[in-house]
Design a protein around this motif. Structure first.
Motif, PDB file in Angstrom:
ATOM      1  N   ASP B 145      41.686  44.590  34.194  1.00  0.00           N
ATOM      2  CA  ASP B 145      41.275  45.925  34.653  1.00  0.00           C
ATOM      3  C   ASP B 145      40.317  45.846  35.843  1.00  0.00           C
ATOM      4  O   ASP B 145      40.395  46.653  36.768  1.00  0.00           O
ATOM      5  N   LEU B 146      39.423  44.862  35.799  1.00  0.00           N
ATOM      6  CA  LEU B 146      38.475  44.742  36.913  1.00  0.00           C
ATOM      7  C   LEU B 146      39.215  44.329  38.190  1.00  0.00           C
ATOM      8  O   LEU B 146      38.914  44.820  39.286  1.00  0.00           O
ATOM      9  N   ALA B 147      40.209  43.457  38.042  1.00  0.00           N
ATOM     10  CA  ALA B 147      41.020  43.064  39.203  1.00  0.00           C
ATOM     11  C   ALA B 147      41.747  44.272  39.776  1.00  0.00           C
ATOM     12  O   ALA B 147      41.828  44.445  41.002  1.00  0.00           O
ATOM     13  N   GLU B 148      42.226  45.115  38.882  1.00  0.00           N
ATOM     14  CA  GLU B 148      42.919  46.327  39.341  1.00  0.00           C
ATOM     15  C   GLU B 148      41.945  47.253  40.075  1.00  0.00           C
ATOM     16  O   GLU B 148      42.255  47.782  41.143  1.00  0.00           O
ATOM     17  N   HIS B 149      40.757  47.395  39.513  1.00  0.00           N
ATOM     18  CA  HIS B 149      39.750  48.273  40.137  1.00  0.00           C
ATOM     19  C   HIS B 149      39.346  47.751  41.516  1.00  0.00           C
ATOM     20  O   HIS B 149      39.193  48.529  42.460  1.00  0.00           O
TER      21      HIS B 149
END
Lengths: 237, 211
Positions: B145-149
């Motif tokens: 999720d952090l990579a996506e953000h």
């Protein structure tokens, strides 16, 4: 430094013979001991040839050696338990970092083939420095008023400390450094640590520390005085 | 000291500095600082750590801790082989690692809070700060999720979260040493000043990792 002849001899060993040679540990006296530089050189060769069996064999030998070098570095720098709780964990973290450089940076790999120990020390010190920076970042993200450096700098009314160096004093300083080194990073600010280490670990002059830090002699004397006060308080039992 | 045609990186400056002597001398350090004043703080700190290393006595060997453990060798072996696969197995496309590092470094203040909310931490910004610095087993779902953000690759983000260590105690001299620097996801969550229900919710982030 190992030679191309020695490299060729090691390269000619079959996997079984190479494994046996890699178990030899007496680097001081055993002529059949394969130095780190040579093991790594052979590792690079296997990588270039995509010889996976050989690669795994040599990587395993390097892993054992790197973990041992890393463990000793962590203990010598007093990273354990001050910065990392567990010596095994410290060794793994350092060794992983070293591998990252060996695998991804051609200049580091080339240096490691020539002087593995020197390369290791360079990168292990970098790891340690990055660890401290990370710790400071975490601390500063949680602190809002952590400005003790400024408090030291504004103490302008202190007399400059005298800096006479006699052999006895130099020896006493280094002895003191060895005694308190394990706790320095925990109790001193960055500039206090630098000042105390350079003055006591290697007998720099106050003027030299000031020139390196780009501050006045008075500031260095303030860092020194503050460091000594904290050390005195910490170790006065 | 050479006169560079381009600005040398800190790494190159420290390489030149380190490989030119057996230990840091005042003249050498001052020369390096004068040649690269933009890196003065880093050069001097590196010199101090190097000095400390050279001045420190060899550690006393303790038989109980001196052996290298087979499981550590095995762990490192996996790390090396995985990295080789990543480095040698992928096409020679440009790595976005540097831009990922910049994106992670920029996570401060409001950006950090927005990222914390995005990955499902709610207002627990401290937890995300710990993900970036101290937690040793960040749940895969959070990395994803952090990579996506951040709009970066998960693999690059994993690299930025490695090594998973941080200092254990306060660098500040003004207060007592604080909590340990490396910790597990579970211990970090349990230490949060939130309700038990919220802790249970956050601990569940790990649920997919075991499979």
């Amino acid at each position: 430094m190992h030679t191309s002849e020695a490299d060729a001899a090691v390269a000619a060993l079959d996997d079984h013979a190479l494994r046996a040679r890699l178990t030899r540990k007496d680097w001081r006296n055993d002529p059949l001991f394969i130095p780190d530089e040579q093991v790594f050189s052979q590792f690079r060769l296997a990588r270039a040839k995509d010889d996976k069996a050989r690669l795994g064999l040599l990587a395993e030998a390097l892993n054992e050696r790197l973990l041992e070098h890393s463990r000793k570095f962590a203990l010598k720098m007093r990273m354990v338990p001050g910065l990392i709780d567990d010596p095994r964990r410290a060794a793994l973290e350092i060794a992983s970092c070293i591998w990252e450089h060996l695998l991804a940076r051609a200049s580091d790999a080339a240096h490691a083939e020539k002087a593995f120990g020197q390369f290791f020390k360079r990168r292990a010190l970098d790891f340690f420095k990055a660890l401290l920076a990370k710790k400071r970042k975490l601390q500063s993200s949680l602190d809002t008023d952590d400005d003790e450096d400024d408090e030291v700098l504004v103490t302008d009314h202190l007399d400059e400390l005298k800096d006479f160096n006699t052999p006895d004093l130099l020896a006493a300083r280094q002895q003191e450094f060895g005694r308190v080194n394990s706790r320095l990073l925990e109790i001193l600010t960055q500039k206090e640590y630098i000042t105390f280490t350079l003055l006591n670990g290697d007998n720099w002059q106050v003027q030299e520390v000031a020139a390196a830090l780009g501050v006045t002699v008075k500031s260095v004397n303030n860092y020194k005085r503050s460091a000594l006060a904290k050390i005195d308080k910490e170790f006065k039992q | 000291m050479t006169t560079p045609n381009r600005r040398l990186s800190l790494d190159e400056v420290l390489d030149e500095f380190f490989y030119s002597a057996d230990k840091p001398t005042p003249a050498q350090v001052i020369r390096a600082c004068e040649g690269h004043p933009e890196y003065r703080a880093d050069i001097v700190e590196f010199a101090a750590l190097w000095t400390a290393y050279e001045a420190s006595s060899e550690p006393a060997e303790d038989a109980s801790t001196s052996a290298t453990h087979a499981e550590d060798v095995s762990f490192l072996q996996s790390f090396v082989l995985n990295r080789l696969h990543e480095l040698d197995g992928k096409p020679a496309s440009t790595s976005d690692l540097e831009s990922t590092k910049r994106a992670v470094a920029a996570l401060k203040g409001a950006k950090l809070a927005r990222a914390a909310a995005f990955v499902g931490f709610g207002s627990n910004v401290l937890l995300l700060a710990k993900v970036l610095t101290t937690i040793t087993n960040v749940p895969a779902r959070i990395v994803k999720d952090l990579a996506e953000h951040l709009q970066v690759l998960q693999a690059d983000l994993q690299q930025c979260l490695r090594p998973r260590v941080a200092g254990a105690r306060s660098y500040s001299a003004a207060r007592a040493p604080n909590a340990p620097g490396s910790e597990t996801w579970e211990s970090a969550v349990r230490a949060l000043p939130v309700s038990e229900d919220e802790k249970k919710r956050l601990l569940a982030f790990q649920d997919g990792d075991a499979s």
